[in-house]
Design an enzyme around this catalytic site. Structure first.
Site, mmCIF file in Angstrom:
data_model
loop_
_atom_site.group_PDB
_atom_site.id
_atom_site.type_symbol
_atom_site.label_atom_id
_atom_site.label_comp_id
_atom_site.label_asym_id
_atom_site.label_seq_id
_atom_site.Cartn_x
_atom_site.Cartn_y
_atom_site.Cartn_z
ATOM 1 C CD GLU A 149 -3.100 -0.963 2.157
ATOM 2 O OE1 GLU A 149 -3.017 -0.051 2.985
ATOM 3 O OE2 GLU A 149 -4.057 -1.749 2.096
ATOM 4 C CD GLU A 269 -3.801 -6.425 4.531
ATOM 5 O OE1 GLU A 269 -2.653 -6.204 4.922
ATOM 6 O OE2 GLU A 269 -4.748 -5.609 4.687
#
Length: 995
Positions: A149, A269
């Site tokens: 990220e 995720e």
């Protein structure tokens, strides 16, 4: 055709005797993962980070967990942080023995690629390589990530009819980091091959944000040089929540974007926490016919139960972290795993029925057609990377100013042209917070804070799924020593601070001082000097402020629709943190709220606009306005929708222990009721709320009890409409689930808990949807009604006080003794009173000559050294304190505010700060300092466009406000008078003879 020859396949799997390999090796071939046995490999993974530094060194614990994961049906773990110097053989063997593979992140706290100031340095490469050196030894290492990220988003609000919609867009600042991620892929692949390691797949884990689709995934896999392309791509996806669907969740769009992709793609995720129970319904699509032909599986977040409440297992009951060395924030980190019900069982049941067979490597390699995607081109105002530009070389750092200038001047301005915009740089530094995971920041454990590290394990706030920015925070232009041009126009949104106050007193002046020293916009006083003679308890002042604020927001000469406005009560609010943090937290909070709203209320078709012909899907409801939150509903009646129909708090249900939300006096209740004393949002949206409030007051006579009643009623009506519409449109399954939840007392609908509630009289054509939400966790606004006991002033470098605080608050579920990351990254506290290069600031000026007696300040104070009011139960360090309810803290707490000992010197410094052409240029360009074009330092504007200096408003309050015994403002060292360019006396008195 892929058409890989046997020799090429051996190169892919590495120099390994495949016939005798105990653990089949995983490699990326084309768009899929395959084992060395020739079978396609699908990831059924678990995020596994028991402790911050390395969970793969406790062999006994790994064995216990591996056995439990085998029962669950997992075949993969993801680990975010490891120590490459440690011995991992025992743990890696324990997982290999039960067929579990590892995906590991190569970066760490100080080595991650930064979002807005990216670099790729030799020291970063060395650190990444050290992790690869360690884990290439193990056959069950399936892949490595070069980042998690790194690229994040910004959010904007658009208004369509009666609905507000949030649009995520990639910010130029963070899209410029993409070339550095790809450069890391290039150099780690080169290092891997130079060491003759097997071709362990090297890829990236991305935040799933619409503004990145599909540019980032295509960028990392595009180009004609295999040496620069990622071996796989993955997404952290939290969109399929509760009883969602393939289409409703947006997964169908993910599949569309991935169809034909040239490298393996998987979910790195997933697993929404809310609504409960966690159903993991997305697994059926990922491993079923919807997506298994394209996607290679998913990793569920996460293994261990901790404060974020995502865990599938726990290691026993919570403990005092000061007693146990094996407990971060009170949650044990080792022991016998105990499953969390029903989440563990739900995931196990899903996986037990999902076993896609995939395709054999022999068939795939002979028939698959693999073509890299076209490299994306830059677009104005969004993705600014030219996908065909050369990658940064080792040692380069992004010159963000040059990039911003390039991007602003041309639609094709590109951060990927970093070769031209980069400078030589060393290792990056910074803090990495794993999304939704409790990870202590490294700075907390530095040498300066070693006592803290040994006594209390700190809590580090998890980074939001998407960090967000704001047009308000765009950097100001650099001073080029030229004259400010005539007619300079401001093009980006302004930030307005409105303060309803009819007269001055010391409490108003405390509010003003706190805004000055933190560089908030020059306050505008609403209704200042007006007299109200109403019949109500407040003589009409409270309802008068509704009309006053509405009139101001309706004046297009003063505000624009897309400006941001903060409205605060005038006599009981103190700012604690600077506006840059306030604005960022606002955007983060709104983003989180809109994710929740989409999950709960779903989507609806959005009619095409303009020349568009395609109907899009948008969230049914969205939030753009934030109010403060109280623990008790007042003054509305208990059966009013304002009290009975509003959502539950986002804080944990046991935040205050077993009596949470059952305290009749309110002290142990989670904040969830609207408080009207603080509100922030876009001008257009806030004005609509005030317009509805004016109607209630002037047409429906609802204002006799005050503005709190009116705004709470508007919020209650909004929520009642939302919830009743949701219930009326549920299918059979949803109604059955709702009935069961109600029967078990586990419903998340506020209407289920109320047998008696006033029915609304719905007026056809009237608007009830306003995009209102609350700051449940006090990240922006800390209200004090029944909450004063939740707050302690904490100096974060003084760990000696922490045990006494813990003893005073036995219900604490975590120890919030790490300074939040956004504060760590901010300028020091003194910077804001006079932003810029203080070494160039003249000490002597006509406006305020320097005085050693009055202007003495410590050379430097860090946020770690500043006492900060902290909500222990959120936990949060709020940007402002609203001292409503018991007014005793207005006097008792004021000396504890970090700026109080330096108040007079900081106000003087603020007034003395530059007001030259720099101000005009920076104001027009935007920036974190210059919010509007009106100018003015050390005073206030009124809603009648009158400027009033600090001395005019606050004369005679010095002792109560400053408390330094130095006397009247401007007469501390004798009588003299100074006027500003408005002709107003700001130092001294109008009457020279006044004593």
């Amino acid at each position: 055709m892929l058409g890989l020859a046997v020799s090429q396949l051996l190169a892919v799997f590495g120099a390994v005797d495949l016939a005798i390999a105990v653990t089949p090796i995983i490699s990326a071939v084309g768009s899929k993962f395959f084992t060395s046995n020739g079978d396609q490999f699908y990831i059924k993974g678990i995020a596994y980070q028991l402790i911050p530094n390395d969970p793969l060194i406790d062999v006994d614990q790994c064995k216990r967990d591996a056995k439990q994961m085998q029962d669950l049906g997992a075949n993969t773990i993801r680990v975010y942080h490891v120590d490459p110097t440690a011995d991992h053989k025992g743990c890696m063997d324990a997982f290999a023995d039960v067929g579990i593979y590892l995906f590991v992140d190569l970066d760490d706290f100080p080595t991650q690629i930064q979002p807005t100031t990216p670099s790729w340095s030799p020291s970063q490469l060395a650190a990444f390589s050290a992790v690869l050196d360690e884990f290439q030894k193990y056959d069950n290492t399936a892949g490595v990530f070069v980042g998690n990220e790194v690229l994040t988003t910004g959010s904007t609000m658009t208004y369509h009819g009666d609905q507000e919609h949030r649009t995520d867009q990639l910010t130029a600042e963070t899209s410029g980091a993409a070339p550095y991620v790809k450069a890391a892929v290039r150099d780690i692949k080169a290092y891997r091959d130079s060491k003759n390691y097997r071709k362990i797949p090297i890829g990236y884990s991305a935040a799933d944000v619409p503004g990145l689709r599909p540019m980032l995934q295509n960028y990392l896999a595009c180009g004609d040089k295999d040496a620069e392309r990622a071996d796989f791509y993955s997404l952290n996806v939290y969109e399929w929540c509760g009883e969602s669907s393939y289409d409703g969740s947006g997964y169908s769009q993910l599949e569309k974007n991935a169809t034909g992709y040239n490298v393996p793609i998987f979910v790195s995720e997933t697993g929404c926490r809310e609504p409960r129970p966690r159903l993991f319904g997305d697994q059926a699509s990922i491993f079923g016919q919807d997506m298994s032909g394209t996607w290679s599986g998913a990793i569920v977040y996460e293994w261990i139960q901790e404060a974020n409440d995502y865990g599938l297992i726990s290691y026993g009951s919570m403990v005092n972290p000061n007693v146990s060395t094996d407990a971060l924030d009170g949650y044990p980190r080792s022991g016998t795993p105990t499953t969390v019900s029903p989440d563990y069982g739900n995931l196990k049941s899903q996986w037990a029925t999902l076993s896609p067979s995939g395709v054999k490597l022999s068939i795939y390699s002979a028939s698959a057609s693999i073509t890299p995607p076209a490299c994306p081109t830059s677009t104005e105002g969004g993705w600014i990377v030219n996908g065909n530009a050369p990658l940064p070389s080792l040692g380069q750092t992004l010159d963000s100013a040059a990039t911003a200038s390039s991007a602003a001047s041309s639609p094709t301005g590109s951060a990927a042209q970093a070769s031209a915009s980069a400078t030589g740089g060393g290792a990056t530094t910074g803090n990495k917070e794993i999304t939704r995971m409790v990870i202590p920041t490294r700075s907390t454990f530095g040498a300066a804070h070693s006592s803290l590290a040994s006594s209390v394990v700190p809590y580090a706030p998890p980074r939001l799924h998407n960090e967000v920015e704001s047009p308000l925070l765009a950097p100001a232009t650099k001073d080029d020593n030229s004259t400010a041009p005539m007619g300079l126009q401001k093009t980006n949104p302004s930030f307005h601070l409105l303060v309803p106050a009819t007269e001055s007193n010391s409490n108003l002046c405390k509010t003003l001082l706190s805004s000055f020293v933190l560089a908030y916009p020059p306050p505008t006083l609403i209704n200042y000097g007006k007299k109200f003679d109403g019949d109500s308890w407040d003589k009409g002042t409270h309802t008068g402020k509704i009309r006053g604020v509405y009139d101001y927001l309706s004046n297009k000469d003063k505000v624009a629709d897309d400006d941001m406005v903060l409205v605060i009560d005038g006599y009981d609010i103190w700012f604690q943190l600077p506006p840059v943090i306030m604005i960022k937290r606002y955007h983060q909070l709104v983003h989180e709220a809109n994710v929740r709203l989409r999950r709960r209320y779903g989507t609806e078709p959005k009619e095409p606009e303009g020349a568009e012909t395609r109907t899009e899907v948008a969230a049914k409801y969205s939030q753009s306005v934030v109010f403060g939150a109280d623990k008790l509903c007042w003054p509305n009646s208990a059966d009013d929708p304002a009290c009975a129909a509003i959502p539950y708090s986002t804080l944990p249900k046991d935040a205050y222990g077993p009596l949470t939300d059952t305290d009749s006096e309110g002290f142990l209740n989670r904040p969830r009721f609207l408080n009207s004393g603080t509100v922030m949002g876009p001008v257009k949206d806030v004005r609509a709320i005030y317009e509805a409030a004016v109607r209630k007051v002037e047409e429906e006579n609802r204002g006799t009890i005050g503005d709190q009643f009116v705004f709470a009623e508007i919020f209650g009506e909004q929520e009642y409409q939302r919830e009743t519409q949701r219930q009326s449109t549920q299918g059979a399954g949803g109604r059955w689930y709702e009935w069961l939840s109600n029967a078990l007392g586990a419903s998340d609908s506020p209407l289920a808990a109320n047998q008696t509630i006033q029915n609304m009289t719905v007026v056809p054509g009237r608007r009830y949807e306003f995009g209102i939400g609350l700051d449940y966790e006090s990240k922006m606004f800390q209200t004090m009604t029944h909450s004063a006991n939740d707050v302690e002033f904490i100096t974060y470098n003084d760990s000696a006080l922490f045990p006494s605080i813990i003893e005073k608050h036995p219900n604490l579920k975590q120890t919030p003794f790490a300074l939040p990351v956004d504060i760590q990254k901010a300028h020091g506290p003194f910077w804001y009173s006079s932003p810029g290069n203080h070494s160039l600031e003249p000490k002597d000026s006509l406006l305020l000559p320097h005085s050693d007696y009055l202007d003495d300040l410590p050379e430097r104070i860090d946020w770690y050294d500043a006492p900060l009011a902290t909500n222990l139960y959120s936990p949060s360090v709020p940007t402002l304190l609203h001292i409503n309810g018991d007014k005793a803290p207005l006097n008792d707490w004021w000396p504890s505010m970090w700026y109080h000992p330096y108040g007079r010197a900081l106000v003087r410094r603020y007034i003395r700060s530059t007001q030259t052409r720099k101000a005009a240029q920076a104001a027009a360009a935007g920036g974190q300092t210059w919010w509007d074009m009106r100018g003015g330092r050390g005073g206030v504007w009124t809603d009648n466009a009158e400027w009033k200096s600090w001395n005019e408003v606050c004369k005679g309050t010095e002792e109560e406000v400053f408390g330094d015994g130095k006397g009247r403002w401007g007469k501390e060292e004798g009588s003299h008078k100074v006027t500003n360019f408005f002709g107003t006396v700001i130092i001294g008195d109008e009457d020279e003879d006044e004593g």
